[in-house]
Every structure is written in C-alpha cells, then in structure tokens.
Write a protein that holds these residues in place. Sequence first.
Motif, short mmCIF file in Angstrom:
data_model
loop_
_atom_site.label_atom_id
_atom_site.label_comp_id
_atom_site.label_asym_id
_atom_site.label_seq_id
_atom_site.Cartn_x
_atom_site.Cartn_y
_atom_site.Cartn_z
N GLY A 162 0.83 -1.19 0.00
CA GLY A 162 0.00 0.00 0.00
C GLY A 162 0.87 1.24 0.00
O GLY A 162 2.02 1.21 -0.39
N SER A 163 0.29 2.29 0.46
CA SER A 163 0.97 3.57 0.38
C SER A 163 0.49 4.41 1.54
O SER A 163 -0.61 4.21 2.03
N PRO A 164 1.23 5.31 2.01
CA PRO A 164 2.54 5.75 1.56
C PRO A 164 3.66 4.92 2.19
O PRO A 164 3.47 4.27 3.20
N GLY A 165 4.83 4.99 1.59
CA GLY A 165 6.00 4.27 2.08
C GLY A 165 7.21 5.17 2.08
O GLY A 165 7.27 6.16 1.36
N MET A 166 8.18 4.81 2.88
CA MET A 166 9.38 5.62 3.02
C MET A 166 10.60 4.72 2.89
O MET A 166 10.67 3.66 3.49
N VAL A 167 11.57 5.14 2.05
CA VAL A 167 12.83 4.43 1.89
C VAL A 167 13.87 5.24 2.65
O VAL A 167 14.08 6.42 2.35
N ILE A 168 14.50 4.61 3.65
CA ILE A 168 15.46 5.33 4.48
C ILE A 168 16.80 4.61 4.49
O ILE A 168 16.87 3.42 4.21
N GLY A 169 17.83 5.36 4.82
CA GLY A 169 19.17 4.79 4.91
C GLY A 169 20.20 5.90 4.87
O GLY A 169 19.88 7.06 4.60
N PRO A 170 21.45 5.55 5.13
CA PRO A 170 22.51 6.56 5.12
C PRO A 170 22.79 7.07 3.71
O PRO A 170 22.39 6.45 2.72
N ASP A 183 12.03 12.50 -3.64
CA ASP A 183 13.40 12.09 -3.37
C ASP A 183 14.11 13.14 -2.53
O ASP A 183 13.88 14.34 -2.68
N ASP A 184 14.99 12.67 -1.66
CA ASP A 184 15.78 13.55 -0.78
C ASP A 184 14.89 14.46 0.05
O ASP A 184 15.13 15.66 0.18
N THR A 185 13.88 13.88 0.64
CA THR A 185 12.94 14.63 1.47
C THR A 185 13.65 15.39 2.57
O THR A 185 13.30 16.53 2.88
N ASP A 186 14.67 14.77 3.15
CA ASP A 186 15.40 15.41 4.25
C ASP A 186 16.02 16.74 3.82
O ASP A 186 16.03 17.69 4.58
N GLU A 187 16.50 16.83 2.59
CA GLU A 187 17.09 18.08 2.12
C GLU A 187 16.02 19.14 1.87
O GLU A 187 16.21 20.31 2.17
N ILE A 188 14.90 18.75 1.30
CA ILE A 188 13.83 19.71 1.03
C ILE A 188 13.27 20.27 2.33
O ILE A 188 12.92 21.44 2.41
N LEU A 189 13.23 19.45 3.36
CA LEU A 189 12.67 19.88 4.64
C LEU A 189 13.73 20.31 5.65
O LEU A 189 13.42 20.54 6.81
N VAL A 224 2.53 6.75 -2.97
CA VAL A 224 3.48 7.80 -2.60
C VAL A 224 4.66 7.14 -1.91
O VAL A 224 4.49 6.39 -0.95
N LEU A 225 5.86 7.43 -2.41
CA LEU A 225 7.10 6.94 -1.80
C LEU A 225 8.02 8.13 -1.60
O LEU A 225 8.12 9.00 -2.46
N LEU A 226 8.70 8.16 -0.47
CA LEU A 226 9.68 9.21 -0.25
C LEU A 226 10.96 8.61 0.29
O LEU A 226 10.98 7.49 0.79
N SER A 227 12.06 9.36 0.13
CA SER A 227 13.33 8.90 0.69
C SER A 227 13.76 9.87 1.77
O SER A 227 13.47 11.06 1.72
#
Length: 196
Positions: A11-19, A103-109, A140-143
């Motif tokens: 399903g959605s939404p999902g988040m791809v995380i990692g270093p 993509d790169d949600t951390d940078e946008i926020l 919806v997928l975000l990193s």
Amino acid sequence: MQCKELLLRHGSPGMVIGPGGCGKSTVLWSAALDVARGGQDVIWVCDGEKISRNPPQPPPGAEWAREAMQRVHMKYVRSANELLGFLVGLPLLAVRPRLLVLDDTDEILSRCDDSTINKVLAMLHQTSERTDSEGGVLHVLLSDQTSNNGVSRLTYAPRWFPFSFTLRGPVCEGITCVSLRMHGLIEQCSIKLEAW
C-alpha cells in the motif's frame, strides 16, 4: 523479490530510508521506471539543483527505458512551501500519476520546523489516499537520509508513513538488502532492481 512488488504491495505511503550513498534514489528510480514501463505516469519530485549534478540515467542496454522515461515527469522544489503548493494543486494536473516519488525529502525539509514537517507528511499521506476515475490508487514513496547513528530526522513519519524500507547496504549488481517495517513488525529481504 522485485523492487516494485516490494515497494507497492504494502500500500501507500511508504518511506525508503538509509545513510547517504546507500542507494535510496536508485531503488526509487528503479520502481519509477518499472511503473512507467507498465504504461503509467510517475511524478518525481526533487531538488532540481542536486539532480542536475547527478541526473537519473536509463539502465545500460535497456532499450525500453527511453520510452518509459517519457512517463516520468520531474517537478523541482526547493522548500516545504513549494512542495505544499504543488501537492495542493496535484489534482488539477492533466497527468494522472500512479506513483509520486519525493526524493531527498530530508534536504527539502532541512530548514523547516517540526510543525511544517508534520504538515508536509500529513499532506503526502492525504495525497496517497486519492484514487483516480478508474479507481487506481496513487502510491506515494519518499526517501529520507538517516544520520550516522541511524536516526531519521522525520521522527513523525511512522504516524503518516506506516511502511518504511531501510536499505542496509549499497546496491551491488542490481541487488540490495532491505528491512521492511510494517506496523512495528520487521521483515528482512533482498530486492532486485528490475532496471539493472
């Protein structure tokens, strides 16, 4: 397991995380190309400055990828306010995407307070609940990049993003290992990126 199958089956939404550098964008790009290869549109939202330094490329030798890339629509945002404005106007677009990737949600926020981050995550969650006229779901997928100690800045994410995929190593020969967190349960698996 195939990349698209893993990322979209829950399903959605999902988040791809990692270093940084572990392959988050590569995994998302593989899923986006696979959705586009199936004839469905994708919207890829990212920081235009960063992507211009390292633009996504089609996989070597994949003749189908050029056509699929025509279905991946890029939207460049630099701030949370630009992102919120885009999400509000998303239903008005002529394109009806099956997948929205941030993509790169951390940078946008990166320059946002917790309240703004929560608004963005809530809006993304709400966006994922939309269906098109044929009843198709918008995935919806975000990193998000984790810090050196493995902590994600998006501490509110589990509330809005019940599924997270933690990459445990770089992509090597089209395969990477992931941990899937789904409502508190963790599953380990390897995924093959279809495009590689």
